[in-house]
Design a protein around this motif. Structure first.
Motif, PDB file in Angstrom:
ATOM      1  N   THR A 141      34.471  44.549  22.722  1.00 59.41           N
ATOM      2  CA  THR A 141      34.644  43.349  21.904  1.00 59.41           C
ATOM      3  C   THR A 141      33.427  42.438  22.028  1.00 59.41           C
ATOM      4  N   ASN A 142      32.941  41.953  20.911  1.00 54.46           N
ATOM      5  CA  ASN A 142      31.800  41.050  20.884  1.00 54.46           C
ATOM      6  C   ASN A 142      32.130  39.788  21.685  1.00 54.46           C
ATOM      7  N   TYR A 143      31.167  39.290  22.450  1.00 57.12           N
ATOM      8  CA  TYR A 143      31.410  38.147  23.318  1.00 57.12           C
ATOM      9  C   TYR A 143      31.858  36.899  22.558  1.00 57.12           C
ATOM     10  N   LYS A 144      31.454  36.753  21.299  1.00 52.21           N
ATOM     11  CA  LYS A 144      31.815  35.537  20.563  1.00 52.21           C
ATOM     12  C   LYS A 144      33.308  35.499  20.227  1.00 52.21           C
ATOM     13  N   TYR A 145      34.012  36.620  20.391  1.00 54.13           N
ATOM     14  CA  TYR A 145      35.450  36.655  20.146  1.00 54.13           C
ATOM     15  C   TYR A 145      36.269  36.568  21.427  1.00 54.13           C
ATOM     16  N   LEU A 146      35.596  36.454  22.569  1.00 56.81           N
ATOM     17  CA  LEU A 146      36.302  36.394  23.844  1.00 56.81           C
ATOM     18  C   LEU A 146      36.756  34.979  24.158  1.00 56.81           C
ATOM     19  N   ARG A 147      37.846  34.876  24.884  1.00 59.39           N
ATOM     20  CA  ARG A 147      38.303  33.578  25.378  1.00 59.39           C
ATOM     21  C   ARG A 147      37.538  33.251  26.653  1.00 59.39           C
ATOM     22  N   LEU A 148      37.628  32.017  27.087  1.00 60.62           N
ATOM     23  CA  LEU A 148      36.915  31.568  28.278  1.00 60.62           C
ATOM     24  C   LEU A 148      37.284  32.416  29.492  1.00 60.62           C
ATOM     25  N   GLY A 149      38.549  32.685  29.683  1.00 60.80           N
ATOM     26  CA  GLY A 149      38.991  33.487  30.828  1.00 60.80           C
ATOM     27  C   GLY A 149      38.405  34.883  30.814  1.00 60.80           C
ATOM     28  N   ASN A 150      38.336  35.495  29.620  1.00 60.04           N
ATOM     29  CA  ASN A 150      37.741  36.825  29.500  1.00 60.04           C
ATOM     30  C   ASN A 150      36.264  36.797  29.867  1.00 60.04           C
ATOM     31  N   MET A 151      35.557  35.766  29.407  1.00 54.96           N
ATOM     32  CA  MET A 151      34.128  35.666  29.720  1.00 54.96           C
ATOM     33  C   MET A 151      33.903  35.438  31.208  1.00 54.96           C
ATOM     34  N   GLN A 152      34.769  34.654  31.847  1.00 55.86           N
ATOM     35  CA  GLN A 152      34.645  34.431  33.281  1.00 55.86           C
ATOM     36  C   GLN A 152      34.871  35.728  34.046  1.00 55.86           C
ATOM     37  N   ASP A 153      35.845  36.518  33.628  1.00 55.32           N
ATOM     38  CA  ASP A 153      36.099  37.812  34.275  1.00 55.32           C
ATOM     39  C   ASP A 153      34.899  38.741  34.141  1.00 55.32           C
ATOM     40  N   LEU A 154      34.313  38.775  32.943  1.00 57.01           N
ATOM     41  CA  LEU A 154      33.130  39.607  32.734  1.00 57.01           C
ATOM     42  C   LEU A 154      31.965  39.143  33.600  1.00 57.01           C
ATOM     43  N   THR A 155      31.781  37.838  33.711  1.00 53.28           N
ATOM     44  CA  THR A 155      30.697  37.298  34.524  1.00 53.28           C
ATOM     45  C   THR A 155      30.866  37.692  35.980  1.00 53.28           C
ATOM     46  N   LYS A 156      32.073  37.600  36.505  1.00 52.86           N
ATOM     47  CA  LYS A 156      32.337  37.998  37.883  1.00 52.86           C
ATOM     48  C   LYS A 156      32.069  39.489  38.086  1.00 52.86           C
ATOM     49  N   MET A 157      32.494  40.297  37.115  1.00 54.00           N
ATOM     50  CA  MET A 157      32.283  41.734  37.219  1.00 54.00           C
ATOM     51  C   MET A 157      30.785  42.056  37.234  1.00 54.00           C
ATOM     52  N   TYR A 158      30.029  41.402  36.357  1.00 54.49           N
ATOM     53  CA  TYR A 158      28.583  41.636  36.320  1.00 54.49           C
ATOM     54  C   TYR A 158      27.904  41.138  37.595  1.00 54.49           C
ATOM     55  N   ALA A 159      28.374  40.043  38.167  1.00 50.22           N
ATOM     56  CA  ALA A 159      27.805  39.533  39.409  1.00 50.22           C
ATOM     57  C   ALA A 159      28.002  40.537  40.545  1.00 50.22           C
ATOM     58  N   VAL A 160      29.165  41.153  40.603  1.00 48.68           N
ATOM     59  CA  VAL A 160      29.441  42.171  41.620  1.00 48.68           C
ATOM     60  C   VAL A 160      28.516  43.372  41.422  1.00 48.68           C
ATOM     61  N   GLN A 161      28.324  43.783  40.182  1.00 46.34           N
ATOM     62  CA  GLN A 161      27.422  44.911  39.911  1.00 46.34           C
ATOM     63  C   GLN A 161      25.991  44.597  40.323  1.00 46.34           C
ATOM     64  N   VAL A 162      25.545  43.373  40.067  1.00 47.32           N
ATOM     65  CA  VAL A 162      24.191  42.980  40.432  1.00 47.32           C
ATOM     66  C   VAL A 162      24.017  43.019  41.955  1.00 47.32           C
ATOM     67  N   LYS A 163      25.018  42.523  42.689  1.00 45.27           N
ATOM     68  CA  LYS A 163      24.946  42.528  44.151  1.00 45.27           C
ATOM     69  C   LYS A 163      24.897  43.963  44.693  1.00 45.27           C
ATOM     70  N   GLU A 164      25.660  44.852  44.083  1.00 43.42           N
ATOM     71  CA  GLU A 164      25.670  46.245  44.525  1.00 43.42           C
ATOM     72  C   GLU A 164      24.325  46.922  44.259  1.00 43.42           C
ATOM     73  N   LEU A 165      23.689  46.587  43.166  1.00 40.69           N
ATOM     74  CA  LEU A 165      22.435  47.224  42.797  1.00 40.69           C
ATOM     75  C   LEU A 165      21.232  46.663  43.569  1.00 40.69           C
ATOM     76  N   LYS A 166      21.364  45.483  44.145  1.00 37.89           N
ATOM     77  CA  LYS A 166      20.258  44.875  44.907  1.00 37.89           C
ATOM     78  C   LYS A 166      19.980  45.641  46.194  1.00 37.89           C
ATOM     79  N   LEU A 167      21.005  46.222  46.755  1.00 40.16           N
ATOM     80  CA  LEU A 167      20.912  46.951  48.035  1.00 40.16           C
ATOM     81  C   LEU A 167      20.484  46.016  49.079  1.00 40.16           C
TER      82      LEU A 167
END
Length: 68
Positions: A42-68
């Motif tokens: 789903t395009n981000y412009k159709y997401l609700r605030l809660g959905n965007m916050q969940d995606l941001t948290k998920m991406y933050a976890v992925q970034v931390k894992e990839l930093k090693l």
């Protein structure tokens, strides 16, 4: 609050919706289901605030894992 059709007709029984209004209710219920169960693509412009916050948290976890 109740939704009414633009083409509302007389109710068949006292207090029951006409056929047009009953269809509107079904359509709104389907839209609610779609909003609650968003697809991953789903395009981000159709997401609700809660959905965007969940995606941001998920991406933050992925970034931390990839930093090693």
């Amino acid at each position: 609050p109740r939704a009414r059709s633009k083409h509302c007709g007389p109710a068949t029984f006292e207090g029951s919706p006409c056929g047009e209004c009953a269809i509107v209710h079904k359509h709104i219920s389907r839209l609610v289901e779609i909003v609650r169960d968003l697809k991953a693509h789903t395009n981000y412009k159709y997401l609700r605030l809660g959905n965007m916050q969940d995606l941001t948290k998920m991406y933050a976890v992925q970034v931390k894992e990839l930093k090693l």
